[in-house]
Write a protein that holds these residues in place. Sequence first.
Motif, PDB file in Angstrom:
ATOM      1  N   LEU A  15      -9.230   7.531  -2.029  1.00  0.00           N
ATOM      2  CA  LEU A  15      -8.376   8.277  -2.944  1.00  0.00           C
ATOM      3  C   LEU A  15      -7.273   8.920  -2.109  1.00  0.00           C
ATOM      4  CD1 LEU A  15      -8.764   8.678  -6.045  1.00  0.00           C
ATOM      5  CD2 LEU A  15      -9.531  10.989  -5.530  1.00  0.00           C
ATOM      6  N   PHE A  16      -6.056   8.422  -2.253  1.00  0.00           N
ATOM      7  CA  PHE A  16      -4.918   8.985  -1.526  1.00  0.00           C
ATOM      8  C   PHE A  16      -4.294  10.100  -2.361  1.00  0.00           C
ATOM      9  CE2 PHE A  16      -5.265   4.694   0.252  1.00  0.00           C
ATOM     10  CZ  PHE A  16      -5.197   4.962   1.616  1.00  0.00           C
ATOM     11  N   LYS A  17      -4.061  11.254  -1.718  1.00  0.00           N
ATOM     12  CA  LYS A  17      -3.556  12.434  -2.431  1.00  0.00           C
ATOM     13  C   LYS A  17      -2.373  13.026  -1.678  1.00  0.00           C
ATOM     14  CE  LYS A  17      -7.789  14.136  -2.110  1.00  0.00           C
ATOM     15  NZ  LYS A  17      -8.980  15.008  -2.239  1.00  0.00           N
ATOM     16  N   THR A  18      -1.491  13.660  -2.429  1.00  0.00           N
ATOM     17  CA  THR A  18      -0.354  14.353  -1.796  1.00  0.00           C
ATOM     18  C   THR A  18      -0.713  15.799  -1.484  1.00  0.00           C
ATOM     19  OG1 THR A  18       0.555  14.971  -3.956  1.00  0.00           O
ATOM     20  CG2 THR A  18       1.331  12.893  -2.995  1.00  0.00           C
ATOM     21  N   TYR A  19      -1.967  16.185  -1.700  1.00  0.00           N
ATOM     22  CA  TYR A  19      -2.400  17.568  -1.493  1.00  0.00           C
ATOM     23  C   TYR A  19      -3.727  17.587  -0.738  1.00  0.00           C
ATOM     24  CZ  TYR A  19      -4.732  16.068  -5.783  1.00  0.00           C
ATOM     25  OH  TYR A  19      -5.438  15.346  -6.712  1.00  0.00           O
ATOM     26  N   ASP A  20      -4.196  18.793  -0.442  1.00  0.00           N
ATOM     27  CA  ASP A  20      -5.450  19.003   0.287  1.00  0.00           C
ATOM     28  C   ASP A  20      -5.476  18.191   1.588  1.00  0.00           C
ATOM     29  OD1 ASP A  20      -6.229  20.802  -1.634  1.00  0.00           O
ATOM     30  OD2 ASP A  20      -7.473  19.398  -2.735  1.00  0.00           O
TER      31      ASP A  20
ATOM     32  N   LEU B  53       0.826  -1.203   0.000  1.00  0.00           N
ATOM     33  CA  LEU B  53       0.000   0.000   0.000  1.00  0.00           C
ATOM     34  C   LEU B  53       0.864   1.258   0.000  1.00  0.00           C
ATOM     35  CD1 LEU B  53      -2.713   1.491   0.226  1.00  0.00           C
ATOM     36  CD2 LEU B  53      -2.578   1.186   2.719  1.00  0.00           C
ATOM     37  N   GLU B  54       1.875   1.273   0.853  1.00  0.00           N
ATOM     38  CA  GLU B  54       2.739   2.456   0.940  1.00  0.00           C
ATOM     39  C   GLU B  54       3.490   2.696  -0.373  1.00  0.00           C
ATOM     40  OE1 GLU B  54       2.734   4.678   3.357  1.00  0.00           O
ATOM     41  OE2 GLU B  54       1.117   3.454   4.207  1.00  0.00           O
ATOM     42  N   ASN B  55       3.969   1.626  -0.999  1.00  0.00           N
ATOM     43  CA  ASN B  55       4.662   1.761  -2.287  1.00  0.00           C
ATOM     44  C   ASN B  55       3.715   2.266  -3.367  1.00  0.00           C
ATOM     45  OD1 ASN B  55       7.110   0.880  -1.252  1.00  0.00           O
ATOM     46  ND2 ASN B  55       6.731  -1.270  -1.776  1.00  0.00           N
ATOM     47  N   PHE B  56       2.485   1.772  -3.338  1.00  0.00           N
ATOM     48  CA  PHE B  56       1.503   2.179  -4.348  1.00  0.00           C
ATOM     49  C   PHE B  56       1.147   3.649  -4.192  1.00  0.00           C
ATOM     50  CE2 PHE B  56      -2.949   2.584  -5.839  1.00  0.00           C
ATOM     51  CZ  PHE B  56      -2.730   2.302  -7.184  1.00  0.00           C
ATOM     52  N   LYS B  57       1.021   4.122  -2.957  1.00  0.00           N
ATOM     53  CA  LYS B  57       0.677   5.530  -2.711  1.00  0.00           C
ATOM     54  C   LYS B  57       1.731   6.470  -3.262  1.00  0.00           C
ATOM     55  CE  LYS B  57      -0.629   6.296   1.591  1.00  0.00           C
ATOM     56  NZ  LYS B  57      -0.744   6.072   3.067  1.00  0.00           N
ATOM     57  N   ASN B  58       2.940   5.970  -3.449  1.00  0.00           N
ATOM     58  CA  ASN B  58       4.035   6.797  -3.974  1.00  0.00           C
ATOM     59  C   ASN B  58       4.123   6.813  -5.497  1.00  0.00           C
ATOM     60  OD1 ASN B  58       4.958   7.556  -1.404  1.00  0.00           O
ATOM     61  ND2 ASN B  58       6.166   5.685  -1.184  1.00  0.00           N
TER      62      ASN B  58
ATOM     63  N   PHE C 226      -5.583   7.460 -14.201  1.00  0.00           N
ATOM     64  CA  PHE C 226      -5.346   7.218 -12.779  1.00  0.00           C
ATOM     65  C   PHE C 226      -4.801   5.808 -12.538  1.00  0.00           C
ATOM     66  CE2 PHE C 226      -8.813  10.296 -13.030  1.00  0.00           C
ATOM     67  CZ  PHE C 226      -8.368  11.294 -12.170  1.00  0.00           C
ATOM     68  N   TYR C 227      -4.113   5.657 -11.407  1.00  0.00           N
ATOM     69  CA  TYR C 227      -3.657   4.343 -10.955  1.00  0.00           C
ATOM     70  C   TYR C 227      -4.678   3.779  -9.966  1.00  0.00           C
ATOM     71  CZ  TYR C 227       0.973   5.217 -12.938  1.00  0.00           C
ATOM     72  OH  TYR C 227       2.019   5.468 -13.796  1.00  0.00           O
ATOM     73  N   PHE C 228      -5.029   2.501 -10.145  1.00  0.00           N
ATOM     74  CA  PHE C 228      -5.993   1.826  -9.277  1.00  0.00           C
ATOM     75  C   PHE C 228      -5.362   0.589  -8.652  1.00  0.00           C
ATOM     76  CE2 PHE C 228      -8.708   4.310 -11.979  1.00  0.00           C
ATOM     77  CZ  PHE C 228      -9.831   4.580 -11.220  1.00  0.00           C
ATOM     78  N   ALA C 229      -5.728   0.325  -7.403  1.00  0.00           N
ATOM     79  CA  ALA C 229      -5.304  -0.899  -6.725  1.00  0.00           C
ATOM     80  C   ALA C 229      -6.457  -1.378  -5.858  1.00  0.00           C
ATOM     81  CB  ALA C 229      -4.057  -0.656  -5.884  1.00  0.00           C
ATOM     82  N   ALA C 230      -6.399  -2.647  -5.454  1.00  0.00           N
ATOM     83  CA  ALA C 230      -7.474  -3.210  -4.638  1.00  0.00           C
ATOM     84  C   ALA C 230      -6.905  -4.222  -3.660  1.00  0.00           C
ATOM     85  CB  ALA C 230      -8.523  -3.863  -5.528  1.00  0.00           C
ATOM     86  N   SER C 231      -7.658  -4.448  -2.586  1.00  0.00           N
ATOM     87  CA  SER C 231      -7.212  -5.429  -1.599  1.00  0.00           C
ATOM     88  C   SER C 231      -8.387  -5.942  -0.788  1.00  0.00           C
ATOM     89  CB  SER C 231      -6.181  -4.814  -0.656  1.00  0.00           C
ATOM     90  OG  SER C 231      -5.740  -5.778   0.288  1.00  0.00           O
TER      91      SER C 231
END
Length: 454
Positions: A183-188, A122-127, A159-164
């Motif tokens: 939706l993970f964002k680096t802003y807001d 998850l952490e790698n995907f968020k990057n 967009f990039y999508f992942a599931a678990s």
Amino acid sequence: SDVVVLSSDNFAEFVKENPLALAEFYAPWCGHCKNLAPEYEKAATQLKENNIPIGKIDCTENQELCSSYGVQGYPTLKVFHGSLDNEKTTPYQGQRTAEDIVNFMIRQSAPAVLELKTIEDLENFKNKADVVAVGLWDEADAAINKTFYEAANLLKDSFYFAASTAKELFKEAGLASPPAVILFKTYDEGKSVFVNDASQWSADAISTFVQQESRPILGELSPTNFKSFIDSGNPLGYLFYDTAESRDAVVEQIYDIAKEFRDQISFVTLDGEQYGRHAKALNLKDTTFPAFVIQRISDGKTFPLLSEDGKSNGVVSSVTVRTLVKGVVDNTIQPFLKSEPEPESPYEENVRVLVGSTYESVVLDETKDVLVEYYAPWCGHCKNLAPKYVELAELYKDDDNVVIAKIDASNNDTPEQIQGFPTIKFFKANDKANPITFSDSREVEALARFIEAN
């Protein structure tokens, strides 16, 4: 060169042998194609490492091939998926830079949805990007799984999508219970959560959520995200600034307003020093920044924040912006009408000269047939038409039922959305809602026939 030179002789083989490939349809004389060339070369070299070939076809030498793929302008870039069927191609509509082309093609090569099994996944995907979408649900939720994949396939180009279904990821994502799309964002605020009853989930609902929530509450407008704002259909609230300091000071004041009205107006920032001409086109009065203006996407109408006398840009504050935003949302204020002063004489060689303030009273007069030329002073085709248009007006000067008119559409607002100059439209008496666009040769005889036929 790592760009494959294609022709009618080797094109079919190139497409069929590669499960994923990019082809540029170009013309040697095309300026945009020449500008693309170095970026395309860089992209080809980088994509070679991913076994994704890209090629180019000279349409001046392979006209039949280009026509078969509906090529009407240059350059046209199409993604092929191992099939020659044009219906199965994907148009490339991103920025013409090596970075964007490479990212787009790598995204095309990846599965629509990446499976996540661990917190590290998850952490790698968020990057991977500034914004990524993660679907979380119980393993037994087959319908949820299917719906999420449908949504991912709709938006995989953007967009990039992942599931678990891993329960440890539910807790890590701060989710009380599945199902959800996060939706993970680096802003807001860092993330947005779509949680709904499983029976109400749909690919369209998820797609809408991802597109809406991925747009910054108040972020910089750029060539990369411009289309997403336009596609939303919401009016755009532009904050023009001259320095980063002035921008940040105003953003701090109006951020909560942007957040409150984000579903109705998209707020963006733009460098006024670099895009001053755009600020002027939106009817801001000068280059005194910061400045604020709202533009409706549906009809292009603008609502600039101006001083009380309307002669300069107004002070941008939480109070003035909220007042303007409320007026636009509640439809209680009128859009700005750009208009030159009325000419001393309404006629110029029998041609009725219109400006923004006189346009509707003349054109929408139900008792008259009105032919209107929308022109720009710098337009060469308009200059060539001018003497012919005067000759046409001479023919109809004694006809009280017909008005031959013109308006400088680059300096006056009109209800019509004009895409090019000159544009000629006929407004028939008692049928003003259905103007007819002239598309014949710009000759006096053709124009007269057009009037008589309608």
